[in-house]
Design a protein around this motif. Structure first.
Motif, short mmCIF file in Angstrom:
data_model
loop_
_atom_site.label_atom_id
_atom_site.label_comp_id
_atom_site.label_asym_id
_atom_site.label_seq_id
_atom_site.Cartn_x
_atom_site.Cartn_y
_atom_site.Cartn_z
N ARG A 1 0.83 -1.21 0.00
CA ARG A 1 0.00 0.00 0.00
C ARG A 1 0.86 1.26 0.00
O ARG A 1 0.63 2.19 -0.78
N TYR B 1 -6.81 5.53 -8.47
CA TYR B 1 -8.04 4.97 -7.90
C TYR B 1 -7.70 3.98 -6.79
O TYR B 1 -8.30 4.00 -5.71
N ALA B 2 -6.71 3.11 -7.05
CA ALA B 2 -6.30 2.14 -6.05
C ALA B 2 -5.74 2.84 -4.81
O ALA B 2 -5.99 2.40 -3.68
N GLU B 3 -4.98 3.91 -5.01
CA GLU B 3 -4.45 4.66 -3.87
C GLU B 3 -5.57 5.21 -3.00
O GLU B 3 -5.51 5.14 -1.77
N ARG B 4 -6.60 5.74 -3.64
CA ARG B 4 -7.73 6.28 -2.87
C ARG B 4 -8.47 5.19 -2.12
O ARG B 4 -8.87 5.37 -0.97
N ARG B 5 -8.65 4.03 -2.77
CA ARG B 5 -9.36 2.94 -2.12
C ARG B 5 -8.58 2.36 -0.94
O ARG B 5 -9.16 1.90 0.04
N LEU B 6 -7.25 2.38 -1.06
CA LEU B 6 -6.42 1.78 -0.02
C LEU B 6 -5.95 2.79 1.01
O LEU B 6 -5.25 2.42 1.95
#
Length: 203
Positions: free
Chosen positions: A129, A195-200
């Motif tokens: 992450r 997007y993945a950064e925001r979700r994680l």
């Protein structure tokens, strides 16, 4: 050219998948207690970061058959890209792990959590992450350097563009189209990474 871009993506995504798995083990060896493993992992990182990827591709393509591993050109290219990227991924993960508070490891040891479980359930998820932006950048870089696979005869985007330009005598239009395809691929990957950064993200 769109069809050739699929080979570009295959080489890049397969390479980063190999790099994450292999890079995790190299990172663990690099920061582990065993001095021989630390030395070997440091040598691996120095070797693969110090030799140009083009030279590595040629070595894998011509050397592997000499030692009994007669892989297709595509598989040899994916392996070369993955092993090269693993050196960079190992350093990305090592940097991310160093930013994790040592109290988490101490607490896990106090609770009797095994070293394997500590890495699998606590350290690696956090390192991935924390290192996600750098890992996405590495994937984007692999998309661009995958063009080097053309030297071993793989019909990826750059090689196909060269062939079409030679047949049509319209290099400007062909290479502009290739540049646009590369841009679209990398733009999509960058957006997926954000997007993945925001979700994680953890508050």
């Amino acid at each position: 050219m769109i069809g050739a871009a699929r080979w570009t993506l295959l080489i890049s995504i397969s390479g980063i998948a190999i790099a994450i798995v292999l890079g995790t083990f190299i990172c663990a060896a690099r920061i582990g207690a065993s001095k021989p493993l630390r030395m070997l992992s440091g040598l691996y990182i120095s070797a693969f970061r110090g030799v140009p990827l083009l030279v590595q591709l040629l070595l894998f393509f011509y050397l592997l058959p000499r030692i009994g591993l007669d892989l297709p050109a595509l598989h040899a290219a994916i392996l070369a890209v993955g092993m090269c990227a693993a050196a960079y991924v190992a350093e990305i993960l090592r940097s991310a792990l160093q930013s994790i508070p040592s109290g988490q490891t101490e607490a896990a040891e106090a609770l009797g959590i095994s070293p394997f479980a500590l890495w699998r359930r606590i350290l690696i998820p956090q390192a991935l992450r924390l290192g996600l932006p750098s890992l996405i950048n590495e994937l984007i870089l692999l998309v661009k350097v995958s063009s080097l696979a053309s030297v071993v005869g793989i019909g990826e985007l750059t090689r196909v563009s060269q062939n079409i330009a030679g047949q049509t005598y319209r290099p400007l239009e062909i290479y502009l189209t290739a540049a646009l395809i590369y841009f679209v691929i990398n733009f999509v990957l960058a957006q997926l990474g954000r997007y993945a950064e925001r979700r994680l993200a953890v508050d």
